[in-house]
Design a protein around this motif. Structure first.
Motif, short mmCIF file in Angstrom:
data_model
loop_
_atom_site.label_atom_id
_atom_site.label_comp_id
_atom_site.label_asym_id
_atom_site.label_seq_id
_atom_site.Cartn_x
_atom_site.Cartn_y
_atom_site.Cartn_z
N ASP A 4 2.28 30.48 -5.45
CA ASP A 4 1.30 30.86 -6.44
C ASP A 4 0.30 29.56 -6.67
O ASP A 4 -0.31 29.49 -7.69
CB ASP A 4 1.74 31.25 -7.60
CG ASP A 4 2.80 30.47 -8.31
OD1 ASP A 4 2.90 29.40 -7.91
OD2 ASP A 4 3.35 30.97 -9.24
N GLY A 5 0.21 28.56 -5.67
CA GLY A 5 -0.66 27.44 -5.83
C GLY A 5 -0.38 26.25 -6.71
O GLY A 5 -1.25 25.49 -6.99
N ASN A 6 0.94 26.21 -6.98
CA ASN A 6 1.28 25.11 -7.93
C ASN A 6 1.95 23.89 -7.24
O ASN A 6 3.07 23.68 -7.12
CB ASN A 6 2.21 25.64 -9.03
CG ASN A 6 1.63 26.55 -10.27
OD1 ASN A 6 0.87 26.08 -10.89
ND2 ASN A 6 1.98 27.78 -10.16
N TYR A 7 0.93 23.22 -6.51
CA TYR A 7 1.48 22.14 -5.58
C TYR A 7 0.17 21.45 -5.21
O TYR A 7 -0.97 22.00 -5.63
CB TYR A 7 2.08 22.71 -4.32
CG TYR A 7 1.04 23.38 -3.31
CD1 TYR A 7 0.34 22.96 -2.34
CD2 TYR A 7 1.11 24.85 -3.76
CE1 TYR A 7 -0.43 23.64 -1.74
CE2 TYR A 7 0.46 25.65 -2.77
CZ TYR A 7 -0.41 25.01 -1.87
OH TYR A 7 -1.33 25.74 -1.04
N ALA A 8 0.21 20.13 -4.74
CA ALA A 8 -0.98 19.42 -4.27
C ALA A 8 -0.48 19.14 -2.78
O ALA A 8 0.62 19.14 -2.17
CB ALA A 8 -0.64 18.04 -4.77
N PHE A 62 0.69 -1.11 0.04
CA PHE A 62 0.09 -0.06 -0.12
C PHE A 62 0.86 1.39 0.04
O PHE A 62 2.04 1.31 0.61
CB PHE A 62 -0.90 0.07 1.17
CG PHE A 62 -1.91 -1.00 1.50
CD1 PHE A 62 -2.89 -1.25 0.18
CD2 PHE A 62 -1.94 -1.87 2.33
CE1 PHE A 62 -4.00 -2.09 0.35
CE2 PHE A 62 -2.78 -2.77 2.42
CZ PHE A 62 -3.89 -2.84 1.34
N LYS A 63 0.15 2.30 -0.23
CA LYS A 63 0.77 3.58 -0.48
C LYS A 63 -0.36 4.75 -0.04
O LYS A 63 -1.33 4.65 -0.42
CB LYS A 63 1.68 4.06 -1.67
CG LYS A 63 2.61 2.97 -2.29
CD LYS A 63 3.18 3.42 -3.39
CE LYS A 63 4.39 4.52 -3.10
NZ LYS A 63 5.36 5.07 -4.25
N LEU A 64 0.15 5.79 0.54
CA LEU A 64 -0.60 6.76 1.17
C LEU A 64 -0.21 8.14 1.23
O LEU A 64 0.84 8.25 1.75
CB LEU A 64 -1.36 6.31 2.57
CG LEU A 64 -2.18 6.96 3.45
CD1 LEU A 64 -3.22 6.36 4.07
CD2 LEU A 64 -1.51 8.36 4.24
N GLY A 65 -0.80 9.17 0.81
CA GLY A 65 -0.13 10.43 0.87
C GLY A 65 -0.48 11.48 -0.17
O GLY A 65 -1.72 11.17 -0.84
N ALA A 66 0.29 12.34 -0.92
CA ALA A 66 0.17 13.24 -1.75
C ALA A 66 1.25 12.85 -3.14
O ALA A 66 2.10 13.05 -2.81
CB ALA A 66 0.29 14.56 -1.25
N TYR A 67 0.68 12.12 -4.21
CA TYR A 67 1.44 11.78 -5.21
C TYR A 67 0.97 12.86 -6.34
O TYR A 67 -0.08 12.62 -6.96
CB TYR A 67 1.40 10.38 -5.55
CG TYR A 67 1.92 10.05 -6.75
CD1 TYR A 67 3.33 10.67 -7.25
CD2 TYR A 67 1.78 8.89 -7.46
CE1 TYR A 67 3.96 10.28 -8.40
CE2 TYR A 67 2.45 8.22 -8.51
CZ TYR A 67 3.59 9.18 -8.97
OH TYR A 67 4.21 8.78 -10.04
N ASN A 68 1.55 14.13 -6.26
CA ASN A 68 1.34 15.17 -7.37
C ASN A 68 1.11 14.53 -8.67
O ASN A 68 2.47 14.26 -9.33
CB ASN A 68 2.01 16.07 -7.09
CG ASN A 68 1.40 17.52 -7.97
OD1 ASN A 68 0.48 17.53 -8.55
ND2 ASN A 68 2.02 18.61 -7.68
#
Length: 365
Positions: free
Chosen positions: A335-339, A299-305
């Motif tokens: 400027d909001g370019n991320y997850a 399993f994997k969990l988190g933020a994978y942009n």
């Protein structure tokens, strides 16, 4: 960052006695001076969800943080309190140093032990809310404005992914979509022909894209907003993957997928969605009959942009052409370019058959 405030009160009593001739009736005077000492104590992710012995952490700069007990990184992995409780924050920019050969950044946990679908009895649950997806990207690219919040990954052979859970929201929309992918475990020696099949949970699936670079499709009526909680449960038992998705105010959705017997073994079985998205770019493979039988998974969990700065000319499904400021992480954050994804609950159940899998950090996706 999330801090606990501890106040310790130390009281100092200063006693002064004055003997004044002919004033025997005067009492001693007491001065009490109270000083408050404020100590900031970090609330770690392992204080919020105490299950980190089962995972190792990759950060959004490509580095391996290992087992993340009593650990934080203020750029990628820390805790916040929303007034109702503590959350673990996973944050990943559109670009920077990436892990392995992936095009995409991630701040993500990977399960240490692997298990085998045919004999598995394993479960992952999580409650989360997505707080941000990229502000830029090419609307014609299916991966733009998306983040993966949970996965099953193969540790063996081609290291493909029988499950990826996505959240995606177009700019200007209030509501986004939650959907999940199954990636075929390609037959033969050419894994470049692998493809994903996407299934909608709330809102649209992966295939719904804009007609032009900055023209967006209609907003989903039954979607999930940024900051809106939802939960998933992934159970793999005796070769069958069972998925359950819940969110207050939305219908509960359940899905079942066989991981050890493929339904995509012939060209004729390639779904229409795949014919539209992947076949035109040469990803037209078929799956081996036994699918993921015999392959260790985790399993994997988190933020994978899923949004990156690569040109859509490279791959119209996965290369977003988004703003990256040359990999400058803090400018992307400004400027909001991320997850950014917050988790408040998660649990993992691992079968007795699970075995050590220390080599998963070599994975490409």
């Amino acid at each position: 960052m999330n801090k606990k405030i501890i106040t310790s009160v130390t009281t100092f009593l200063i006693l002064a006695s004055f003997s004044i001739l002919n004033s025997c009736g005067d009492s001693p005077k007491k001065n009490k001076e109270t000083k408050e000492v404020v100590v900031e104590e970090t609330v770690y992710a392992s204080d919020v969800i105490p299950f980190f012995n089962d995972w190792k952490l990759v950060l959004g700069d490509g580095s391996n943080a290992g087992i993340a007990n009593n650990f934080e990184n203020k750029d990628f992995f820390y805790t916040e309190n929303d007034g109702a409780g503590d959350w673990i924050v996973f944050k990943a920019p559109n670009a920077g140093s990436t892990h392995g050969t992936s095009n995409n950044t991630r701040t993500e946990l990977a399960q240490i032990k692997k298990w085998y679908p045919k004999t598995a009895n394993d479960k992952l649950t999580a409650t989360l809310k997505v707080m941000n997806v990229s502000a830029t990207g090419d609307a014609r690219v299916a991966a733009s404005y998306a983040v993966v919040v949970g996965q099953i990954h193969s540790a063996d052979a081609y290291e493909n992914e029988p499950l990826k859970i996505f959240y995606k929201k177009f700019p200007g929309h209030t509501k986004g979509s939650v959907f999940w992918h199954y990636e075929i475990n390609t037959a033969g020696d050419d894994n470049s022909k692998r493809w994903d099949y996407s299934t909608a949970v709330w809102g649209n699936d992966f295939s719904v894209v804009g007609s032009e670079e900055n023209t967006y499709p209609e907003e989903p009526k039954d979607g999930i907003a940024l900051g809106e909680e939802f939960s998933y449960e992934i159970e793999v038992k005796d070769g069958i993957m069972n998925l359950t998705f819940t969110s207050e105010g939305h219908d509960t959705k359940t899905f079942t997928k066989n991981l050890i017997e493929s339904e995509y073994t012939t060209t004729a079985a390639i779904p229409e969605q795949t014919q539209k998205l992947f076949v035109p770019i040469g990803q037209d493979g078929v799956e081996r009959k036994e699918a993921y039988t015999g392959e260790g998974c985790f399993f994997k969990l988190g933020a994978y942009n899923q949004t990156n700065g690569k040109s859509p000319e490279v791959n119209k499904n996965w290369c977003s052409g988004a703003e990256t400021h040359g990999g400058d992480i803090h400018k992307q954050y400004e400027d909001g370019n991320y997850a950014e994804v917050w988790f408040k609950k998660a649990s993992i159940v691992v079968s007795d058959a699970a075995v050590s899998n220390e080599g998963y950090f070599t994975k490409n996706d």
